[in-house]
Design a protein around this motif. Structure first.
Motif, mmCIF file in Angstrom:
data_model
loop_
_atom_site.group_PDB
_atom_site.id
_atom_site.type_symbol
_atom_site.label_atom_id
_atom_site.label_comp_id
_atom_site.label_asym_id
_atom_site.label_seq_id
_atom_site.Cartn_x
_atom_site.Cartn_y
_atom_site.Cartn_z
ATOM 1 N N ASN A 54 -3.467 4.021 -10.590
ATOM 2 C CA ASN A 54 -3.556 2.955 -9.584
ATOM 3 C C ASN A 54 -4.542 3.347 -8.481
ATOM 4 N N ASP A 102 -7.951 1.057 -6.344
ATOM 5 C CA ASP A 102 -9.363 0.664 -6.381
ATOM 6 C C ASP A 102 -9.886 0.219 -7.737
ATOM 7 N N ARG A 110 -4.237 -4.985 -5.004
ATOM 8 C CA ARG A 110 -5.010 -6.028 -4.310
ATOM 9 C C ARG A 110 -5.908 -6.813 -5.252
ATOM 10 N N GLN A 117 11.826 -2.799 -6.324
ATOM 11 C CA GLN A 117 11.431 -1.514 -5.741
ATOM 12 C C GLN A 117 12.300 -1.155 -4.541
HETATM 13 C C1 LIG Z 1 -0.522 -5.271 2.114
HETATM 14 C C2 LIG Z 1 -0.077 -4.241 1.117
HETATM 15 C C3 LIG Z 1 1.259 -4.134 0.821
HETATM 16 C C4 LIG Z 1 1.702 -3.193 -0.115
HETATM 17 N N1 LIG Z 1 3.033 -3.115 -0.413
HETATM 18 C C5 LIG Z 1 3.456 -2.245 -1.374
HETATM 19 C C6 LIG Z 1 4.825 -2.178 -1.755
HETATM 20 O O1 LIG Z 1 5.696 -2.889 -1.217
HETATM 21 N N2 LIG Z 1 5.169 -1.305 -2.736
HETATM 22 C C7 LIG Z 1 4.227 -0.498 -3.357
HETATM 23 O O2 LIG Z 1 4.578 0.272 -4.260
HETATM 24 N N3 LIG Z 1 2.945 -0.532 -3.002
HETATM 25 C C8 LIG Z 1 2.540 -1.387 -2.036
HETATM 26 N N4 LIG Z 1 1.212 -1.417 -1.693
HETATM 27 C C9 LIG Z 1 0.258 -0.508 -2.371
HETATM 28 C C10 LIG Z 1 -0.300 -1.142 -3.643
HETATM 29 O O3 LIG Z 1 0.725 -1.369 -4.567
HETATM 30 C C11 LIG Z 1 -1.338 -0.220 -4.289
HETATM 31 O O4 LIG Z 1 -0.731 0.990 -4.622
HETATM 32 C C12 LIG Z 1 -2.519 0.052 -3.384
HETATM 33 O O5 LIG Z 1 -2.958 -1.118 -2.734
HETATM 34 C C13 LIG Z 1 -3.686 0.654 -4.171
HETATM 35 O O6 LIG Z 1 -3.964 -0.109 -5.313
HETATM 36 P P1 LIG Z 1 -5.080 -1.285 -5.329
HETATM 37 O O7 LIG Z 1 -6.375 -0.628 -4.939
HETATM 38 O O8 LIG Z 1 -5.028 -1.774 -6.749
HETATM 39 O O9 LIG Z 1 -4.656 -2.294 -4.311
HETATM 40 C C14 LIG Z 1 0.763 -2.335 -0.760
HETATM 41 C C15 LIG Z 1 -0.596 -2.454 -0.451
HETATM 42 C C16 LIG Z 1 -1.028 -3.390 0.473
HETATM 43 C C17 LIG Z 1 -2.505 -3.476 0.782
#
Ligand SMILES: Cc1cc2nc3c(=O)[nH]c(=O)nc-3n(C[C@H](O)[C@H](O)[C@H](O)COP(=O)(O)O)c2cc1C
Length: 332
Positions: free
Chosen positions: A201, A203, A226, A70
């Motif tokens: 994507n 939650d 997460r 990325q």
């Molecule tokens: C600590 C942390 C680091 C993240 N780093 C990235 C990243 O480097 N690239 C990216 O596309 N999204 C990143 N995200 C976002 C996640 O990929 C995702 O889009 C977001 O957490 C919502 O999805 P989830 O609810 O499945 O976690 C990050 C999220 C968190 C909490």
């Protein structure tokens, strides 16, 4: 995910069923072409020594799951130069980050800040797509907007027009941060508007969340952030349900503890024990919201800084732990 998922984590998580591909933490591009070591640091799987024996062109985890790199930035020329560099090093897919909400990143005009102007999204995606031609796919990840959702469709369209092969949509604006709820119904609006595949994507923590996100967004495919750390067995449960409509049982604590244990043993080869304990706490902290036993272990071990007792605490029989408030198991 930045600061959380590295090559070791990717290796352990892709030994489980259900993940089709993974994406590295973002490589931040400002105005120069970055040296190979920066790409290897973010994507160890790209390093020639890490390439799988007999599959020299594959940038995959040891279990064969592809790893895409990325990039995050706003300067089309600099991103194009780094895309060519990544291609030269053997990258098999490039994802562009238009979703990062971090203040420092946005202040320097990166991540979600580009969502304020769809033309800028398109220029970046086009520059990178032209730089790599048809050789590898370029994909994009957006949120629904910066402060509000008014430009959600325009930004999604800009990514498609720029040449993105698929679009991941984190169903919140930048200002909504990680606050629930994720607006999955907005992904359906975007999906109807585009011709490229759209991946939902935000939650999706449980199989029930997957069902709901799928029915509201219309997306069969989802990107998990997460939740894969919180519950490494979730991708397998989703995949199993997709294949045969059956529900696999919830991930056990024993299974989670075995993954944490393997993680510790891999990380301690290169990192001091104290750092490994800090990383374990970070991961256990992700797990505790989804698993009562993980929450109890976190509570009992939160002040422990020595690795050996920490690992013993992960594996101890429940009665062997320091007493703490009973936390009920959370249902999937
Ligand atoms: C600590 C942390 C680091 C993240 N780093 C990235 C990243 O480097 N690239 C990216 O596309 N999204 C990143 N995200 C976002 C996640 O990929 C995702 O889009 C977001 O957490 C919502 O999805 P989830 O609810 O499945 O976690 C990050 C999220 C968190 C909490």
């Amino acid at each position: 995910m930045e600061g959380v998922i590295d090559a070791v984590t990717r290796d352990l998580l892709t030994r489980e069923e259900g993940l089709d591909w993974t994406v590295t933490e973002f490589v931040r591009v400002v105005d120069t072409r970055l040296p190979p070591r920066v790409f290897y640091k973010h994507c160890l799987e790209l390093h020639p020594e890490a390439r799988r024996a007999g599959a020299q062109d594959a940038v995959t985890t040891p279990s064969g799951v592809p790893v895409h790199l990325q990039l995050l930035g706003s300067d089309p020329a600099a991103l194009a130069a780094n895309a060519r560099q990544a291609l030269r090093l053997g990258a098999i897919g490039l994802d562009l980050n238009f979703g990062c909400p971090a203040k420092t990143v946005n202040r320097h005009d990166g991540g979600a800040s580009l969502l304020r102007d769809p033309r800028r999204v398109q220029r970046v995606v086009s520059a990178v797509s032209e730089a790599v031609g048809d050789q590898i796919p370029v994909t994009a990840k957006i949120r629904l907007g910066f402060a509000d959702r008014r430009l959600a469709l325009a930004c999604a369209q800009a990514a498609e027009d720029g040449g993105a092969r698929h679009l991941v949509v984190h169903a919140r604006t930048r200002n909504e941060g990680y606050r629930p709820p994720a607006h999955w119904e907005w992904i359906a609006r975007i999906r109807h508007h585009l011709t490229i595949p759209v991946i939902a994507n935000g939650d999706i923590w449980t199989l029930a969340d997957y069902w709901k996100a799928r029915s509201l967004s219309g997306c069969e495919d989802v990107m998990l952030g997460r939740a894969v750390l919180a519950d490494p067995g979730l991708p397998a449960r989703i995949r199993h349900w997709q294949r045969c409509g059956e529900q696999l049982p919830a991930t056990t604590w024993r299974h989670r503890a075995a993954i944490l244990d393997a993680y510790a043993h891999r990380q301690r080869a290169t990192l001091p024990d104290k750092v490994v304990v800090a990383l374990l706490k970070q991961w256990l902290n992700q797990m505790r919201g989804r698993d009562g036993e993980a929450a109890r272990r976190f509570q009992a071990l939160r002040r422990e800084t020595r690795l050996t007792p920490f690992l013993a605490g992960l594996h101890a029989e429940p009665g062997g732990l320091a007493p703490s408030t009973a936390i009920p198991a959370l249902a999937d």
